[in-house]
Design a protein around this motif. Structure first.
Motif, short mmCIF file in Angstrom:
data_model
loop_
_atom_site.label_atom_id
_atom_site.label_comp_id
_atom_site.label_asym_id
_atom_site.label_seq_id
_atom_site.Cartn_x
_atom_site.Cartn_y
_atom_site.Cartn_z
N GLU A 189 0.82 -1.22 0.00
CA GLU A 189 0.00 0.00 0.00
C GLU A 189 0.85 1.27 0.00
O GLU A 189 0.41 2.33 -0.41
N ARG A 190 2.12 1.12 0.43
CA ARG A 190 2.99 2.31 0.47
C ARG A 190 3.48 2.72 -0.92
O ARG A 190 4.01 3.82 -1.06
N ALA A 191 3.29 1.87 -1.92
CA ALA A 191 3.71 2.22 -3.28
C ALA A 191 2.59 2.88 -4.08
O ALA A 191 2.76 3.17 -5.27
N ILE A 192 1.44 3.13 -3.42
CA ILE A 192 0.34 3.83 -4.11
C ILE A 192 -0.21 4.95 -3.24
O ILE A 192 -1.36 5.36 -3.39
N ASP A 193 0.61 5.47 -2.30
CA ASP A 193 0.12 6.51 -1.39
C ASP A 193 0.48 7.93 -1.84
O ASP A 193 0.20 8.90 -1.14
N GLY A 194 1.13 8.04 -3.01
CA GLY A 194 1.42 9.39 -3.54
C GLY A 194 2.59 10.08 -2.88
O GLY A 194 2.79 11.27 -3.07
N VAL A 195 3.38 9.33 -2.12
CA VAL A 195 4.52 9.93 -1.41
C VAL A 195 5.80 9.18 -1.80
O VAL A 195 5.80 7.96 -1.90
N CYS A 196 6.87 9.93 -2.00
CA CYS A 196 8.13 9.32 -2.45
C CYS A 196 9.24 9.49 -1.43
O CYS A 196 10.36 9.86 -1.77
N ALA A 224 10.43 6.24 3.82
CA ALA A 224 9.50 5.58 4.74
C ALA A 224 8.21 5.19 4.04
O ALA A 224 7.35 4.54 4.65
N SER A 225 8.07 5.57 2.77
CA SER A 225 6.83 5.29 2.05
C SER A 225 7.12 4.42 0.83
O SER A 225 6.80 4.77 -0.30
N ARG A 226 7.73 3.28 1.05
CA ARG A 226 8.07 2.35 -0.03
C ARG A 226 7.50 0.96 0.24
O ARG A 226 7.40 0.53 1.39
N VAL A 246 10.30 0.05 -3.90
CA VAL A 246 9.47 0.83 -4.82
C VAL A 246 8.78 1.96 -4.07
O VAL A 246 7.95 1.73 -3.19
N TYR A 247 9.16 3.18 -4.43
CA TYR A 247 8.51 4.36 -3.83
C TYR A 247 7.05 4.46 -4.27
O TYR A 247 6.15 4.68 -3.47
N GLU A 248 6.86 4.31 -5.60
CA GLU A 248 5.52 4.57 -6.12
C GLU A 248 5.37 3.93 -7.50
O GLU A 248 6.31 3.94 -8.31
N VAL A 249 4.19 3.37 -7.72
CA VAL A 249 3.78 2.95 -9.06
C VAL A 249 2.62 3.84 -9.46
O VAL A 249 1.61 3.92 -8.75
#
Ligand SMILES: [Ca+2]
Length: 473
Positions: free
Chosen positions: A354-361, A364-366, A463-466
């Motif tokens: 869920e941390r890869a779709i929270d809009g934060v890079c 701590a958000s990976r 992965v920070y974000e997809v």
């Protein structure tokens, strides 16, 4: 504090502090704006607090190079319940002083109103509006005439201070051959918290207004920063502005130049995007080229640029083209942000998919896969299949060599009516951000199929974000 080049050379080695000789010592002065006169004199416009009277006035000072003295030239504008916000000051070749300001609620506020312009002639001590009509000094916001280039919208007053109510913020003017060319300014319309960039000109009979940057039409969280300027040389008018755009939890800014020789405007990006805000000031040199000073306060940088007036390639690009070029997509919705993420494994409870779709890079958000998962997968699914423009994958770690911590070998797949379809494949990747072009394929999910998670000693996927960007409507 006033530092002035007393020998008139404009040489920084000759600056002398003459602030102790200024009039109105001890007054509450703010928003200083300076301009040189043709003879090397200095002109200074400020706001002076007259708070016991419930006003903050616009005042013009003059420093004479010939006599070496300051004078309090005149009070420009004043009204009880109003606060003067100095915007711009230009002294033309005939010595007339062009003055631009906006009114805010007394004592102060970030949302302003009634953008105003007058011309002051020091030879006759007379103020005139843009139509040439003589005004009584000090100028009042309620004066009739053509002083105000941005009037109140229905229901708007000087005390309207809501973030989504109409407001002016920041204005600069271009003056050529002793005449106002136009006013560039930021304006938030009713219902919008973003500030558009407008261009106001005097037609001879009234003010006309163009929207040069329509933030709502650009979509995707686009806004502008309180930094504009305008120049004119030959037949070309330029407006400089700064776009702000969200970028995975932070903001990036981009300076843009809008250019016109008639009624149509073209847009050109100036410099590269910068993390955080940028401020700017433009001035035109004798050869017509513009000198730009760009500061990025959060980066701590000051950049000098020269934009020639000749040899500039003609461009028909729009602001939307500039924005798309920087953002790398057309501004469609990020469907991953609306979806649900799952993964084959996770390193810890606080590194879930869920941390890869929270809009934060941030680190701590990976999503981070488990060490024993040699070929991890990550899937994000959303409610309704939609045409996809592209999938952007941001991976890595801010510590150490980023080329080692990013996803190394992997494929990006989209789920269509026909099943999983590969839209991108990366081998030996070392880039923090990669993009797979989806070509408009209609999909309700995207997944990463990872062959080699990374090139780091701890071989996990980070992965920070997809981001699954829908085709813009
Ligand atoms: Ca994230």
């Amino acid at each position: 504090m006033a530092l002035l080049p007393l020998d008139g050379r404009g040489d920084v080695t000759s600056l002398v502090d003459v602030s102790a000789e200024m009039p109105d010592q001890g007054a509450a002065i703010s928003y200083p704006v300076t301009a040189p006169g043709a003879n090397g004199d200095a002109w200074l416009m400020v706001r002076v607090g007259a708070d016991p009277q419930g006003r903050r006035d616009g005042v013009l000072y003059h420093y004479s190079l010939a006599t070496g003295t300051w004078t309090r030239e005149t009070m420009i504008a004043s009204a009880v319940g109003y606060s003067f916000y100095a915007d711009d000051l230009t002294v033309d070749d005939s010595g007339r002083v062009h003055i631009l300001w906006e009114w805010g609620p007394w004592p102060a506020g970030p949302y302003r109103h009634l953008g105003s312009y007058v011309v002051y002639d020091p030879a006759t001590k007379v103020f005139r509006d843009v139509a040439g009509t003589t005004l009584t000094a000090p100028v009042r916001p309620t004066d009739p005439g053509a002083t105000v280039w941005r009037t109140f919208a229905p229901g708007e007053t000087v005390n309207t201070v809501s973030p989504d109510a109409p407001a002016v913020q920041t204005a600069k003017m271009a003056v050529a051959d002793g005449q106002l060319v136009g006013v560039s300014y930021r304006y938030a319309q009713q219902g919008s918290t973003a500030f558009d960039v407008h261009w106001a000109t005097w037609s001879g009979a009234g003010w006309t207004d163009q929207t040069l940057i329509d933030t709502h039409a650009l979509g995707g969280g686009i806004d502008t920063i309180a930094a504009v300027d305008a120049t004119r040389s030959g037949s070309e008018t330029r407006v400089y502005a700064v776009l702000s755009m969200p970028d995975c939890g932070t903001a990036r800014s981009q300076v843009v130049m809008l250019s016109s020789t008639g009624s149509a405007w073209s847009a050109t990006a100036i410099g590269a995007p910068v993390s955080g805000q940028q401020r700017l000031r433009a001035a035109t040199a004798a050869d017509g080229s513009d000198v730009l000073y760009l500061s990025a306060p959060e980066k701590g940088t000051l950049t000098y640029a020269r934009v020639p007036r000749t040899g500039t390639p003609s461009s028909s690009a729009t602001v939307a083209d500039v924005v798309a070029g920087i953002r790398g997509d057309s501004g469609g919705v990020n469907l991953a942000r609306t979806g649900t993420a799952t993964a084959s494994s996770q390193l810890r409870t606080d590194t879930g998919p869920e941390r890869a779709i929270d809009g934060v890079c941030t680190d701590a958000s990976r999503w981070i896969s488990a060490t024993g998962d040699a070929h991890p997968t990550f899937t994000v699914t959303w409610a309704q299949a939609q045409p996809l423009e592209l999938v952007r994958v941001r991976s890595g770690y801010s510590v150490g060599d980023p080329a080692l911590s990013v996803l190394r070998d992997f494929a990006v797949e989209a789920r269509t009516a026909a099943g999983w379809t590969q839209i991108g494949s990366f081998t030996g990747n070392t880039a923090g951000t990669v993009t797979a072009n989806a070509g408009g394929v209609v999909a309700d999910a995207v997944r990463l199929v990872i062959q080699t998670p990374s090139a780091s000693t701890t071989n996990v996927a980070r992965v920070y974000e997809v981001e699954a960007i829908a085709v813009a409507p």
